[in-house]
Design a protein around this motif. Structure first.
Motif, PDB file in Angstrom:
ATOM      1  N   LYS A  79      29.102  40.960  49.181  1.00 37.13           N
ATOM      2  CA  LYS A  79      30.524  41.247  48.963  1.00 37.13           C
ATOM      3  C   LYS A  79      31.236  40.025  48.383  1.00 37.13           C
ATOM      4  CE  LYS A  79      30.882  45.194  51.919  1.00 37.13           C
ATOM      5  NZ  LYS A  79      31.264  46.271  50.999  1.00 37.13           N
ATOM      6  N   MET A  80      30.931  38.843  48.945  1.00 39.94           N
ATOM      7  CA  MET A  80      31.513  37.612  48.409  1.00 39.94           C
ATOM      8  C   MET A  80      31.174  37.473  46.920  1.00 39.94           C
ATOM      9  SD  MET A  80      30.519  33.699  49.407  1.00 39.94           S
ATOM     10  CE  MET A  80      28.888  33.859  48.690  1.00 39.94           C
ATOM     11  N   ASN A  81      29.914  37.699  46.566  1.00 39.68           N
ATOM     12  CA  ASN A  81      29.506  37.536  45.164  1.00 39.68           C
ATOM     13  C   ASN A  81      30.133  38.594  44.268  1.00 39.68           C
ATOM     14  OD1 ASN A  81      27.969  35.161  45.376  1.00 39.68           O
ATOM     15  ND2 ASN A  81      26.257  36.311  46.259  1.00 39.68           N
ATOM     16  N   GLN A  82      30.321  39.811  44.766  1.00 41.08           N
ATOM     17  CA  GLN A  82      31.001  40.857  43.988  1.00 41.08           C
ATOM     18  C   GLN A  82      32.440  40.440  43.681  1.00 41.08           C
ATOM     19  OE1 GLN A  82      30.281  44.153  46.689  1.00 41.08           O
ATOM     20  NE2 GLN A  82      28.757  45.052  45.310  1.00 41.08           N
ATOM     21  N   VAL A  83      33.140  39.924  44.705  1.00 40.22           N
ATOM     22  CA  VAL A  83      34.524  39.467  44.497  1.00 40.22           C
ATOM     23  C   VAL A  83      34.552  38.334  43.480  1.00 40.22           C
ATOM     24  CG1 VAL A  83      36.478  38.283  45.582  1.00 40.22           C
ATOM     25  CG2 VAL A  83      35.333  40.162  46.795  1.00 40.22           C
ATOM     26  N   LEU A  84      33.659  37.345  43.667  1.00 38.20           N
ATOM     27  CA  LEU A  84      33.672  36.168  42.787  1.00 38.20           C
ATOM     28  C   LEU A  84      33.378  36.548  41.342  1.00 38.20           C
ATOM     29  CD1 LEU A  84      31.890  33.540  45.075  1.00 38.20           C
ATOM     30  CD2 LEU A  84      34.326  33.616  44.443  1.00 38.20           C
ATOM     31  N   SER A  85      32.434  37.459  41.116  1.00 37.19           N
ATOM     32  CA  SER A  85      32.114  37.765  39.718  1.00 37.19           C
ATOM     33  C   SER A  85      33.178  38.666  39.093  1.00 37.19           C
ATOM     34  CB  SER A  85      30.694  38.328  39.566  1.00 37.19           C
ATOM     35  OG  SER A  85      30.610  39.575  40.152  1.00 37.19           O
ATOM     36  N   TYR A  86      33.773  39.564  39.890  1.00 36.57           N
ATOM     37  CA  TYR A  86      34.871  40.392  39.366  1.00 36.57           C
ATOM     38  C   TYR A  86      36.066  39.508  38.992  1.00 36.57           C
ATOM     39  CZ  TYR A  86      38.138  44.371  39.161  1.00 36.57           C
ATOM     40  OH  TYR A  86      39.065  45.314  38.772  1.00 36.57           O
ATOM     41  N   ALA A  87      36.408  38.544  39.872  1.00 39.22           N
ATOM     42  CA  ALA A  87      37.531  37.638  39.594  1.00 39.22           C
ATOM     43  C   ALA A  87      37.234  36.786  38.353  1.00 39.22           C
ATOM     44  CB  ALA A  87      37.796  36.750  40.809  1.00 39.22           C
ATOM     45  N   ARG A  88      36.021  36.266  38.276  1.00 36.40           N
ATOM     46  CA  ARG A  88      35.636  35.433  37.123  1.00 36.40           C
ATOM     47  C   ARG A  88      35.713  36.244  35.831  1.00 36.40           C
ATOM     48  NH1 ARG A  88      30.430  34.304  38.321  1.00 36.40           N
ATOM     49  NH2 ARG A  88      30.916  33.443  40.369  1.00 36.40           N
ATOM     50  N   ASP A  89      35.215  37.477  35.866  1.00 37.20           N
ATOM     51  CA  ASP A  89      35.285  38.385  34.695  1.00 37.20           C
ATOM     52  C   ASP A  89      36.717  38.522  34.195  1.00 37.20           C
ATOM     53  OD1 ASP A  89      32.603  38.922  34.793  1.00 37.20           O
ATOM     54  OD2 ASP A  89      32.832  40.982  35.550  1.00 37.20           O
ATOM     55  N   GLN A  90      37.672  38.607  35.150  1.00 34.96           N
ATOM     56  CA  GLN A  90      39.084  38.810  34.801  1.00 34.96           C
ATOM     57  C   GLN A  90      39.826  37.479  34.659  1.00 34.96           C
ATOM     58  OE1 GLN A  90      40.261  42.179  34.569  1.00 34.96           O
ATOM     59  NE2 GLN A  90      38.089  42.664  34.812  1.00 34.96           N
ATOM     60  N   GLN A  91      39.073  36.374  34.692  1.00 36.21           N
ATOM     61  CA  GLN A  91      39.627  35.032  34.504  1.00 36.21           C
ATOM     62  C   GLN A  91      40.648  34.647  35.585  1.00 36.21           C
ATOM     63  OE1 GLN A  91      39.678  33.812  30.575  1.00 36.21           O
ATOM     64  NE2 GLN A  91      37.970  35.188  30.284  1.00 36.21           N
ATOM     65  N   HIS A  92      40.416  35.102  36.810  1.00 34.88           N
ATOM     66  CA  HIS A  92      41.257  34.693  37.935  1.00 34.88           C
ATOM     67  C   HIS A  92      40.479  33.690  38.798  1.00 34.88           C
ATOM     68  CE1 HIS A  92      44.175  37.606  36.776  1.00 34.88           C
ATOM     69  NE2 HIS A  92      43.434  38.652  37.095  1.00 34.88           N
ATOM     70  N   PRO A  93      41.196  32.709  39.379  1.00 33.92           N
ATOM     71  CA  PRO A  93      40.513  31.667  40.161  1.00 33.92           C
ATOM     72  C   PRO A  93      40.277  32.043  41.628  1.00 33.92           C
ATOM     73  CG  PRO A  93      42.826  31.103  39.972  1.00 33.92           C
ATOM     74  CD  PRO A  93      42.636  32.400  39.200  1.00 33.92           C
ATOM     75  N   LEU A  94      40.453  33.312  41.956  1.00 37.90           N
ATOM     76  CA  LEU A  94      40.313  33.790  43.343  1.00 37.90           C
ATOM     77  C   LEU A  94      39.019  33.272  43.970  1.00 37.90           C
ATOM     78  CD1 LEU A  94      41.387  35.655  45.589  1.00 37.90           C
ATOM     79  CD2 LEU A  94      40.124  37.537  44.498  1.00 37.90           C
ATOM     80  N   GLN A  95      39.137  32.710  45.184  1.00 39.39           N
ATOM     81  CA  GLN A  95      37.969  32.189  45.902  1.00 39.39           C
ATOM     82  C   GLN A  95      37.692  33.017  47.148  1.00 39.39           C
ATOM     83  OE1 GLN A  95      35.772  29.627  44.913  1.00 39.39           O
ATOM     84  NE2 GLN A  95      36.900  30.169  43.039  1.00 39.39           N
ATOM     85  N   CYS A  96      36.394  33.183  47.423  1.00 38.12           N
ATOM     86  CA  CYS A  96      35.929  33.997  48.533  1.00 38.12           C
ATOM     87  C   CYS A  96      34.781  33.249  49.196  1.00 38.12           C
ATOM     88  CB  CYS A  96      35.453  35.343  47.964  1.00 38.12           C
ATOM     89  SG  CYS A  96      34.970  36.546  49.204  1.00 38.12           S
ATOM     90  N   VAL A  97      34.760  33.212  50.523  1.00 39.60           N
ATOM     91  CA  VAL A  97      33.706  32.499  51.265  1.00 39.60           C
ATOM     92  C   VAL A  97      33.230  33.354  52.454  1.00 39.60           C
ATOM     93  CG1 VAL A  97      34.634  30.218  50.654  1.00 39.60           C
ATOM     94  CG2 VAL A  97      35.332  31.300  52.802  1.00 39.60           C
ATOM     95  N   THR A  98      32.049  32.982  52.980  1.00 41.55           N
ATOM     96  CA  THR A  98      31.579  33.602  54.224  1.00 41.55           C
ATOM     97  C   THR A  98      31.422  32.514  55.281  1.00 41.55           C
ATOM     98  OG1 THR A  98      29.205  33.350  53.811  1.00 41.55           O
ATOM     99  CG2 THR A  98      30.263  35.325  52.918  1.00 41.55           C
ATOM    100  N   GLU A  99      31.482  32.924  56.560  1.00 38.47           N
ATOM    101  CA  GLU A  99      31.254  31.999  57.689  1.00 38.47           C
ATOM    102  C   GLU A  99      30.718  32.826  58.855  1.00 38.47           C
ATOM    103  OE1 GLU A  99      35.151  30.591  58.994  1.00 38.47           O
ATOM    104  OE2 GLU A  99      35.491  32.493  60.026  1.00 38.47           O
ATOM    105  N   PRO A 100      29.937  32.209  59.737  1.00 34.89           N
ATOM    106  CA  PRO A 100      29.492  32.937  60.923  1.00 34.89           C
ATOM    107  C   PRO A 100      30.696  33.448  61.710  1.00 34.89           C
ATOM    108  CG  PRO A 100      28.338  30.838  60.704  1.00 34.89           C
ATOM    109  CD  PRO A 100      29.428  30.830  59.676  1.00 34.89           C
ATOM    110  N   ALA A 101      30.630  34.694  62.163  1.00 34.09           N
ATOM    111  CA  ALA A 101      31.781  35.297  62.882  1.00 34.09           C
ATOM    112  C   ALA A 101      31.912  34.700  64.281  1.00 34.09           C
ATOM    113  CB  ALA A 101      31.622  36.803  62.956  1.00 34.09           C
TER     114      ALA A 101
END
Ligand code: TYC
Length: 101
Positions: A79-101
């Motif tokens: 999911k993180m990678n989907q967000v990052l590549s969609y944002a990059r495709d649209q030239q937005h700097p949106l950042q997404c990360v994962t962490e242990p819950a």
């Protein structure tokens, strides 16, 4: 030989429910990504309603970050990678990360 001296105390095997370790997926705030794009990402990749997505986006906007979903590690990273590549495709700097819950 004394009776029992070679006996090994075996722990009874108990069937434990195996739940995978869970990971949070978070979005991070920035000054450039349009609010509408963030809401669309949250709806699309985290299966939220428009109302839920708007609330999460506003939490990120005001607090700096927020959890969008909680998943087993491989799903969280996808999911993180989907967000990052969609944002990059649209030239937005949106950042997404994962962490242990
Ligand atoms: N701060 C952005 C703006 O004012 C909106 C935004 C919200 C950006 C959430 C990223 O993860 C984010 N346009």
């Amino acid at each position: 030989a004394k009776p029992f001296e070679n006996d090994v105390a075996l722990k009874p095997e108990v069937a434990k429910p195996k739940l995978p370790p869970m990971f949070n997926v978070l979005l991070l705030n920035d000054d450039y990504t349009p609010m509408e794009f963030v809401v669309e990402c949250i709806e699309r990749f985290f299966n939220k309603s428009r109302e839920q997505a708007t609330q999460i986006m506003l939490k990120v906007h005001t607090e700096g970050l927020a959890v969008c979903g909680v998943y087993p590690q491989d799903i969280a990273e996808t999911k993180m990678n989907q967000v990052l590549s969609y944002a990059r495709d649209q030239q937005h700097p949106l950042q997404c990360v994962t962490e242990p819950a």
